[in-house]
Design an enzyme around this catalytic site. Structure first.
Site, PDB file in Angstrom:
ATOM      1  N   ASP A 153      -7.792   8.467   6.771  1.00 49.98           N
ATOM      2  CA  ASP A 153      -7.741   7.570   5.615  1.00 49.98           C
ATOM      3  C   ASP A 153      -8.822   6.498   5.719  1.00 49.98           C
ATOM      4  O   ASP A 153      -8.568   5.321   5.452  1.00 49.98           O
ATOM      5  CB  ASP A 153      -6.341   6.929   5.524  1.00 49.98           C
TER       6      ASP A 153
ATOM      7  N   GLY B 215       0.840  -1.184   0.000  1.00 45.39           N
ATOM      8  CA  GLY B 215       0.000   0.000   0.000  1.00 45.39           C
ATOM      9  C   GLY B 215       0.871   1.227   0.000  1.00 45.39           C
ATOM     10  O   GLY B 215       2.075   1.154  -0.213  1.00 45.39           O
TER      11      GLY B 215
ATOM     12  N   VAL C  56       2.931  -4.794   3.650  1.00 45.37           N
ATOM     13  CA  VAL C  56       2.345  -5.504   4.783  1.00 45.37           C
ATOM     14  C   VAL C  56       2.665  -6.990   4.677  1.00 45.37           C
ATOM     15  O   VAL C  56       2.455  -7.606   3.635  1.00 45.37           O
ATOM     16  CB  VAL C  56       0.816  -5.301   4.848  1.00 45.37           C
TER      17      VAL C  56
HETATM   18  P1  ADP Z   1      -4.322  -0.294   1.518  1.00 44.68           P
HETATM   19  O1  ADP Z   1      -5.024  -0.057   2.821  1.00 44.68           O
HETATM   20  O2  ADP Z   1      -4.335   0.931   0.668  1.00 44.68           O
HETATM   21  O3  ADP Z   1      -4.853  -1.511   0.808  1.00 44.68           O
HETATM   22  P2  ADP Z   1      -2.125  -1.178   3.128  1.00 44.68           P
HETATM   23  O4  ADP Z   1      -0.658  -0.963   3.030  1.00 44.68           O
HETATM   24  O5  ADP Z   1      -2.807  -0.644   4.341  1.00 44.68           O
HETATM   25  O6  ADP Z   1      -2.779  -0.580   1.825  1.00 44.68           O
HETATM   26  O7  ADP Z   1      -2.408  -2.713   3.054  1.00 44.68           O
HETATM   27  C1  ADP Z   1      -1.791  -3.564   2.133  1.00 44.68           C
HETATM   28  C2  ADP Z   1      -2.495  -4.918   2.171  1.00 44.68           C
HETATM   29  O8  ADP Z   1      -2.349  -5.534   3.452  1.00 44.68           O
HETATM   30  C3  ADP Z   1      -3.981  -4.832   1.909  1.00 44.68           C
HETATM   31  O9  ADP Z   1      -4.365  -5.928   1.112  1.00 44.68           O
HETATM   32  C4  ADP Z   1      -4.585  -4.949   3.274  1.00 44.68           C
HETATM   33  O10 ADP Z   1      -5.866  -5.513   3.210  1.00 44.68           O
HETATM   34  C5  ADP Z   1      -3.614  -5.861   3.998  1.00 44.68           C
HETATM   35  N1  ADP Z   1      -3.612  -5.583   5.440  1.00 44.68           N
HETATM   36  C6  ADP Z   1      -3.305  -4.414   6.033  1.00 44.68           C
HETATM   37  N2  ADP Z   1      -3.414  -4.502   7.371  1.00 44.68           N
HETATM   38  C7  ADP Z   1      -3.803  -5.769   7.647  1.00 44.68           C
HETATM   39  C8  ADP Z   1      -4.112  -6.495   8.855  1.00 44.68           C
HETATM   40  N3  ADP Z   1      -4.028  -5.931  10.071  1.00 44.68           N
HETATM   41  N4  ADP Z   1      -4.495  -7.784   8.746  1.00 44.68           N
HETATM   42  C9  ADP Z   1      -4.581  -8.377   7.533  1.00 44.68           C
HETATM   43  N5  ADP Z   1      -4.305  -7.759   6.364  1.00 44.68           N
HETATM   44  C10 ADP Z   1      -3.922  -6.474   6.403  1.00 44.68           C
END
Ligand code: ADP
Ligand code: MG
Length: 346
Positions: free
Chosen positions: A180, A67, A72
């Site tokens: 956000d 993201g 992540v």
């Molecule tokens: P965005 O929110 O714009 O999709 P992020 O960097 O927040 O970008 O997330 C990248 C990916 O990781 C996304 O597919 C998101 O659903 C997943 N993700 C983020 N936080 C978590 C979490 N706590 N548990 C599971 N998946 C997560």
């Protein structure tokens, strides 16, 4: 911006607007740390160390996704966790100081709510910056709505919106602006809403791997629809750090989530960014003429999308409006099947 290693030795950080009763601070080291950055009020004497996770203790497995904040990973730290890793490329002058990152992290640790992701800690030694939270098991609302094209009935949408309002109301009461709120940051776990990424927005501007620029204004795809008119009007190329986020801009974003739940698509669908910016900036809203929904439901949208921020409701008011919506045989709790809870309902 912070360029010395000193900043990573800050031992005390307190949140902004916190109502925690910290009591008088004792240790000299705390005083010294506070003097380094006098912006943070000195009410909270809890050591940051408690939330500091040594990078070596984190076991990272596969990448879950990428993201704006970095990458992540599914990871392990006393059980399954999600690790948001920010890659530090450089610390330019236009970047947020590391202390801001720490300050934001300090606000997360104050959050305890059923509808908010559990913050477990952070790794704050550059170039290793990571945020560790519980691993969300379900799918995001974005995946449900836009990828799987799952249909949300009005009743289910109300249940989801109520939980979002509850979590957001809590955040706002703690003085935290999400900045956000979007369907990608809302998970659904067996009917339970879990909101993620609150307060993280300025972390994107640490300039650590912020490579997801959508265009010259630095607008990532899908972001624009969540921006209130006052934010849209303040957009400047690569200057989103100074956008006037507020509780009311979170409410505007909630309106867009409410629209997505009900309509299964984004407002201004298919329109180019310039067209959306022009319309939203002048107070033109997505038309609801073709929307199959009751007046009450549309009224909520129009209130959240009000051009003037002062006219938008706050989350407690939204919650009570949502609770008063006429419903048909609505389950009392999303974790119970309708037929079980119906008898318990009045
Ligand atoms: P965005 O929110 O714009 O999709 P992020 O960097 O927040 O970008 O997330 C990248 C990916 O990781 C996304 O597919 C998101 O659903 C997943 N993700 C983020 N936080 C978590 C979490 N706590 N548990 C599971 N998946 C997560
Ligand atoms: Mg996210």
């Amino acid at each position: 911006s912070v360029k010395s290693a000193d900043s990573s030795r800050c031992v005390s950080l307190s949140g902004s607007g916190s109502t925690d009763s910290g009591g008088p601070q004792r240790a000299d080291s705390l005083d010294r740390a506070n003097k380094q950055d006098s912006r943070w009020p000195r009410q909270n004497s809890l050591s940051m160390k408690e939330w500091d996770i040594p990078y070596d203790e984190l076991k990272l497995s596969e990448v879950i996704g990428k993201g704006r904040f970095g990458t992540v990973y599914r990871g392990s730290w006393h059980g399954a966790v999600a690790v948001k890793l920010l890659h530090v490329h450089s610390l330019g002058d236009d970047c947020v100081p590391l202390d801001t990152f720490k300050h934001e992290v300090a606000t997360f640790r104050k959050t305890r709510h059923e509808n908010l992701v559990l913050f477990m800690g952070a790794c704050m030694k550059p170039p290793r910056l990571a945020i560790v939270t519980s691993l969300c098991k379900g799918m995001t609302l974005y995946t449900h709505i836009h990828l799987r094209k799952d249909k949300f009935t009005a009743n289910k949408s109300v249940l989801v919106a109520q939980q979002i309002s509850q979590g957001m109301g809590y955040l706002h009461a703690r003085g935290i602006i999400h900045k956000d709120l979007k369907t990608k940051n809302i998970f659904l776990e067996n009917g339970k809403v879990v909101i993620t990424d609150f307060g993280l927005f300025s972390v994107t501007k640490l300039c650590f791997g912020n490579n997801a620029r959508g265009d010259s204004l630095g607008i990532p795809a899908g972001w624009l629809c969540y921006l209130a008119p006052e934010l849209v009007r303040a957009l400047r190329p690569h200057a989103s750090l100074h956008l006037p986020f507020s509780k009311a801009t979170d409410v505007y974003a909630f309106g867009t989530v409410w629209y997505e739940l009900l309509c299964g698509e984004f407002p201004f669908k298919g329109q180019p960014p310039e067209a959306i910016i022009w319309q939203v900036g002048r107070g033109v809203k997505q038309s609801l003429a073709n929307m199959q929904a009751s007046r009450d439901i549309k009224d909520i949208l129009m209130l959240c999308w009000a051009y003037r921020s002062s006219e938008r409701p706050d989350f407690p008011r939204l919650l009570s409006t949502l609770q008063k919506l006429p419903r048909k045989r609505l389950a009392r709790s999303p974790s119970h099947p309708v037929h079980l809870s119906r008898s318990a309902d009045s």
